[in-house]
Design a protein around this motif. Structure first.
Motif, PDB file in Angstrom:
ATOM      1  N   ASP A 226      -6.177   2.731  -3.226  1.00  0.00           N
ATOM      2  CA  ASP A 226      -7.262   2.530  -2.088  1.00  0.00           C
ATOM      3  C   ASP A 226      -7.305   3.907  -1.472  1.00  0.00           C
ATOM      4  OD1 ASP A 226      -5.185   1.951  -0.502  1.00  0.00           O
ATOM      5  OD2 ASP A 226      -6.279  -0.029  -0.012  1.00  0.00           O
ATOM      6  N   ARG A 227      -6.192   4.999  -1.443  1.00  0.00           N
ATOM      7  CA  ARG A 227      -6.320   6.148  -0.553  1.00  0.00           C
ATOM      8  C   ARG A 227      -6.628   7.116  -1.283  1.00  0.00           C
ATOM      9  NH1 ARG A 227      -2.542   5.832   4.548  1.00  0.00           N
ATOM     10  NH2 ARG A 227      -2.855   3.470   5.111  1.00  0.00           N
TER      11      ARG A 227
ATOM     12  N   ASP B  25      -2.505   6.527  -3.366  1.00  0.00           N
ATOM     13  CA  ASP B  25      -1.463   5.727  -2.775  1.00  0.00           C
ATOM     14  C   ASP B  25      -1.070   4.595  -3.599  1.00  0.00           C
ATOM     15  OD1 ASP B  25      -3.651   3.966  -2.326  1.00  0.00           O
ATOM     16  OD2 ASP B  25      -2.836   3.309  -0.491  1.00  0.00           O
TER      17      ASP B  25
ATOM     18  N   SER C 104       0.820  -1.153  -0.025  1.00  0.00           N
ATOM     19  CA  SER C 104       0.051  -0.070   0.234  1.00  0.00           C
ATOM     20  C   SER C 104       0.981   1.197   0.012  1.00  0.00           C
ATOM     21  CB  SER C 104      -1.128  -0.130   1.099  1.00  0.00           C
ATOM     22  OG  SER C 104      -1.976   0.971   1.060  1.00  0.00           O
ATOM     23  N   HIS C 105       0.617   2.243   1.112  1.00  0.00           N
ATOM     24  CA  HIS C 105       1.427   3.440   1.294  1.00  0.00           C
ATOM     25  C   HIS C 105       2.971   3.273   1.669  1.00  0.00           C
ATOM     26  CE1 HIS C 105       0.117   2.309   4.964  1.00  0.00           C
ATOM     27  NE2 HIS C 105       0.996   3.062   5.561  1.00  0.00           N
TER      28      HIS C 105
ATOM     29  N   ASP D  29      -1.298   1.489  -3.994  1.00  0.00           N
ATOM     30  CA  ASP D  29      -2.373   0.549  -4.448  1.00  0.00           C
ATOM     31  C   ASP D  29      -3.828   0.990  -4.713  1.00  0.00           C
ATOM     32  OD1 ASP D  29      -2.697   0.822  -1.635  1.00  0.00           O
ATOM     33  OD2 ASP D  29      -3.873  -1.217  -1.450  1.00  0.00           O
TER      34      ASP D  29
HETATM   35 CO    CO Z   1      -3.554   1.523   0.155  1.00  0.00          CO
END
Ligand code: CO
Ligand code: VG1
Length: 541
Positions: A281-282, A277, A113-114, A279
């Protein structure tokens, strides 16, 4: 094709955190490390026999290698079909959608992710189930148990599958389908939002900068914003996914997306700034000269969602993670719908969404999403903002200030203390816990505690209980401090201190200034300096 059974030994520490298993990339590259976790997952879900899976990741270093390993192990475990994003790319929300769209049995999402990517940075893997959402706690517990007893994994030996072109290469008896990672996601977005209205907005001269941070949303944002919606070419910055995210930290907040923040605070600012981010999702939302906190963004999206076609008939309810501010609760109250407080991590929203109790969910860490998938969704949030801006014909700043006038303002900030010695971090939390019973009524730095507890979540759908989800301390005058330990770090411990202060009269103050009182009280209650030798955080968002 011959199935091989390879002997292996348990590896310590394969405990999935807030969002799957995250470790240094080099750890994932050690022989057997990835294989053990993948096999443990197959064992925990009752084997791969006859199943259909989705596999993809955010394109970071080791993504493609990991996908090859998973494909072979899927074949070894009797999986009948795997759908993979071309070049191994799938954003987390797009993977969630593909699971649902294809009625698959689940999927592996490869991402940290981030967290930064690269051979010396981080890698991660998680398993999402049939509903498209991250494995719930009972499943992650089963996976973890399986990693502790694993003795063998199953795979096949075969040449690498070419992931660079859409098509259906064969892998023995298992069908592999390489798909365009953007197509079906983009089609889903078109069913949710008023694309003609947003197209009209851009046509009328509305300007935007979307910073994809060299992460997975680049191709999605280019296709949707610059393609389908007609935003000017160049609207998407840093749009090519790179294995090391251009050495950046793909976390969309004012600290890590500083270039975008500087632009938005300058005289050259476009109407809307947004970022996503690693991936996808943010999301970060920032208007000209106006940063929108994620907690406020959740509340504003919920209050205005009815302006978008998919939410025209209203929302069933709103859920937020415990550390997220109470701003969305105020919206739920006004709308007369349910509001829910869950532990940190998207997996806790799954049951509420599946049961139809909520439509919109969000977290203070820049995650917002809805019942359209079972993950938070960065571009979805950006598109809902665009839809609202197209209908209301006001600026971001005007919409935010109008919201505060109607609901009051929840001043909010998160302090991160990174790389703390694990022992000291645990001690701070334990000592705080032991003080909880006597806190109510006491004053710290001039602030009186009204209530304090350690958050336990009782899932209203399946009755499961999740303990130790962070410490909440409420004070007189509408403020709250929350302490919790991060579950996504890969080095030492990270303490998160979340500060909040509500006011319905004084909505124009500086955030840090408004939070001074609760900050001093929280640091005094926790004896922070004595435990970790500092009170200044590494990152303030
Ligand atoms: Co993420
Ligand atoms: C962080 C965030 C949390 C989020 C999680 C995964 O977890 O605080 O809100 O759900 O990351 O997000 P933690 O345990 O470090 O506080 V993502 O976009 O990194 O999958």
């Amino acid at each position: 094709m011959k199935i091989e059974t390879i002997a292996t030994n348990p590896i310590e520490g394969q405990m999935p955190g807030t969002s799957g298993l995250r470790k240094k990339t080099r750890v994932f590259m050690e022989p057997g490390y990835l294989e053990n976790f993948v096999q443990a997952t197959f064992d925990a879900i009752g084997g791969g026999e006859g199943k259909t899976l989705i596999v993809g990741g955010d394109g970071r270093y080791f993504n493609k290698v990991a996908i090859q390993t998973i494909l072979k192990m899927a074949a070894g475990n009797g999986v009948v079909k795997v759908i993979v994003g071309k070049d191994g790319i799938l954003s987390t929300p797009a993977a969630s959608h593909l699971i649902r769209l294809n009625k698959a049995d689940g999927g592996f999402i490869l991402s940290a992710s981030h967290n930064p990517g690269g051979i010396d940075e981080d890698f991660g893997i998680k398993f999402n189930g049939q509903n498209g959402g991250p494995a719930p706690e009972n499943l992650t517990a089963k996976i973890f148990d399986a990693t502790k007893t694993i003795a063998k994994f199953k795979t096949v030996s075969t040449a690498e599958i070419n992931l660079n072109a859409c098509g259906s290469p064969s892998l023995g008896a298992m069908e592999v389908q390489i798909v365009d990672p953007v197509e079906s996601y983009s089609a889903l977005m078109e069913t949710l939002f008023d694309f003609p209205a947003i197209r009209g907005l851009f046509k009328g001269g509305f300007t935007m900068c979307f910073d994809a941070m060299h992460a997975v949303t680049g191709p999605y944002a280019k296709a949707i914003l610059e393609g389908a919606l007609g935003a000017t070419e160049g609207t998407v910055a840093n749009g090519v996914p790179l294995e090391d995210f251009g050495k950046g930290h793909p976390d969309p907040n004012p600290i890590w997306a500083k270039t975008l923040m500087d632009l938005m605070m300058s005289s050259a600012a476009p109407d809307l700034g947004a970022a996503s981010d690693g991936d996808g999702d943010r999301n970060m939302i920032v208007g000209r000269g106006a940063y929108v906190t994620p907690s406020d963004s959740l509340a504003i999206l919920a209050a205005n969602a009815h302006l978008a076609p998919a939410y025209r008939d209203g929302l069933a309810g709103i859920a937020r993670s415990m550390p997220t501010s109470a701003a969305s609760d105020r919206v739920a109250k006004k709308l007369g719908i349910g509001s829910y407080e869950t532990p940190t991590g998207w997996k806790f929203f799954g049951n509420l969404l599946d049961a139809g109790k909520v439509t919109i969910c969000g977290e203070e860490s820049a995650g917002t999403g809805s019942s359209h998938v079972r993950e938070k969704d960065g571009l979805w949030a950006v598109l809902l903002w665009l839809n609202i801006l197209a209908v209301r014909k006001q600026s971001v700043a005007e919409i935010v200030s109008d919201h505060w006038q109607r609901f009051g303002r929840d001043y909010y900030s998160r302090y991160d203390y990174e790389n703390v010695a694990t022992g000291s971090a645990n001690q701070l939390m334990q000592s705080l816990c032991s003080k909880l019973p006597g806190l109510a009524g006491q004053a710290f730095a001039g602030m009186t505690v009204t209530a304090a507890d350690e958050f336990s979540y009782h899932d209203p759908v399946d009755g499961s209980v999740s303990n130790n989800q962070g410490i909440r301390i409420y004070f007189e005058g509408g403020s709250r401090a929350v302490f919790r330990l991060s579950g996504t770090g890969t080095q030492g411990a990270t303490i998160r201190l979340y500060l909040e202060q509500y006011s319905n009269t004084d909505i124009g103050r500086d955030t840090q200034e408004a939070l001074q009182g609760v900050r001093a009280a929280a640091q005094s209650i926790s004896d922070m300096n004595a435990h970790i030798g500092r009170v200044e955080p590494d990152v303030i968002t």
